[in-house]
Design a protein around this motif. Structure first.
Motif, PDB file in Angstrom:
ATOM      1  N   ARG A 186      -1.859   3.002  -2.061  1.00  0.00           N
ATOM      2  CA  ARG A 186      -1.846   4.044  -3.094  1.00  0.00           C
ATOM      3  C   ARG A 186      -0.530   4.793  -3.249  1.00  0.00           C
ATOM      4  O   ARG A 186      -0.517   5.951  -3.650  1.00  0.00           O
ATOM      5  CB  ARG A 186      -2.985   5.027  -2.875  1.00  0.00           C
ATOM      6  N   ALA A 187       0.592   4.154  -2.928  1.00  0.00           N
ATOM      7  CA  ALA A 187       1.898   4.764  -3.168  1.00  0.00           C
ATOM      8  C   ALA A 187       2.095   4.877  -4.669  1.00  0.00           C
ATOM      9  O   ALA A 187       1.615   4.062  -5.455  1.00  0.00           O
ATOM     10  CB  ALA A 187       3.000   3.928  -2.543  1.00  0.00           C
ATOM     11  N   LEU A 188       2.829   5.901  -5.097  1.00  0.00           N
ATOM     12  CA  LEU A 188       2.991   6.174  -6.523  1.00  0.00           C
ATOM     13  C   LEU A 188       4.393   5.922  -7.056  1.00  0.00           C
ATOM     14  O   LEU A 188       4.610   5.948  -8.263  1.00  0.00           O
ATOM     15  CB  LEU A 188       2.618   7.640  -6.810  1.00  0.00           C
ATOM     16  N   GLU A 189       5.376   5.694  -6.179  1.00  0.00           N
ATOM     17  CA  GLU A 189       6.767   5.591  -6.613  1.00  0.00           C
ATOM     18  C   GLU A 189       7.307   4.163  -6.478  1.00  0.00           C
ATOM     19  O   GLU A 189       6.918   3.433  -5.585  1.00  0.00           O
ATOM     20  CB  GLU A 189       7.647   6.535  -5.800  1.00  0.00           C
ATOM     21  N   ARG A 190       8.224   3.806  -7.371  1.00  0.00           N
ATOM     22  CA  ARG A 190       8.947   2.531  -7.374  1.00  0.00           C
ATOM     23  C   ARG A 190       8.001   1.335  -7.355  1.00  0.00           C
ATOM     24  O   ARG A 190       8.190   0.372  -6.616  1.00  0.00           O
ATOM     25  CB  ARG A 190       9.926   2.471  -6.209  1.00  0.00           C
ATOM     26  N   LEU A 191       6.985   1.363  -8.185  1.00  0.00           N
ATOM     27  CA  LEU A 191       6.022   0.268  -8.263  1.00  0.00           C
ATOM     28  C   LEU A 191       6.557  -0.845  -9.157  1.00  0.00           C
ATOM     29  O   LEU A 191       7.268  -0.606 -10.118  1.00  0.00           O
ATOM     30  CB  LEU A 191       4.701   0.773  -8.832  1.00  0.00           C
ATOM     31  N   ARG A 192       6.183  -2.081  -8.795  1.00  0.00           N
ATOM     32  CA  ARG A 192       6.545  -3.246  -9.604  1.00  0.00           C
ATOM     33  C   ARG A 192       5.312  -4.122  -9.761  1.00  0.00           C
ATOM     34  O   ARG A 192       4.512  -4.243  -8.840  1.00  0.00           O
ATOM     35  CB  ARG A 192       7.652  -4.049  -8.915  1.00  0.00           C
ATOM     36  N   PRO A 193       5.148  -4.756 -10.923  1.00  0.00           N
ATOM     37  CA  PRO A 193       3.984  -5.631 -11.116  1.00  0.00           C
ATOM     38  C   PRO A 193       4.188  -6.997 -10.462  1.00  0.00           C
ATOM     39  O   PRO A 193       5.247  -7.609 -10.567  1.00  0.00           O
ATOM     40  CB  PRO A 193       3.887  -5.765 -12.639  1.00  0.00           C
TER      41      PRO A 193
END
Length: 105
Positions: free
Chosen positions: A20-27
C-alpha cells in the motif's frame, strides 16, 4: 463516494498484508508497484534502463494480406479453391490480366 488514491498492490506474505505504498508507483502486469516491489526488485536485479520505445513505423508496416490476395485469386482461378461461379470467373479474369515474369522481360 470515496476516491482512494492508487497504491502498491504487492502482497507481503510474511506480514500478511498489502504494501500500500503511495509514492513513485509504476504499472506492471501484476498491478501497480512501488520501487521496492517491482518484478526486477523482487528477483534481486536492477531496474532496466528505459529505452527509446517503439520505432515510429512499428504499426505502419505493410500487411502480408495484400500479397496473399493474388495467391487466393490464382487458387480460385485454377479451381484448387472452391468459390462461387461468379467469384471463379472474376478471379480467372484477374489472373489473366496480371502480367507474369516472362511477360515483363
Amino acid at each position: 463516494m470515496t476516491d482512494t488514491p492508487p497504491e502498491c498492490t504487492h502482497w507481503i506474505g510474511a506480514e500478511r498484508r498489502y504494501c500500500r505504498a503511495l509514492e513513485r508507483l509504476r504499472p506492471y502486469l501484476p498491478g501497480l508497484r512501488c520501487p521496492a516491489h517491482t518484478p526486477a526488485a523482487l528477483q534481486g536485479r536492477p531496474e532496466p534502463v528505459p529505452g527509446p520505445g517503439w520505432p515510429a513505423t512499428a504499426w505502419t508496416t505493410p500487411s502480408p494480406q495484400s500479397a496473399s490476395a493474388l495467391f487466393d485469386q490464382r487458387a480460385i482461378a485454377s479451381g484448387k479453391r472452391r468459390a462461387a461461379a461468379h467469384t471463379y470467373r472474376t478471379a480467372r479474369d484477374a489472373v489473366r490480366a496480371t502480367p507474369t515474369r516472362t511477360d515483363t522481360q
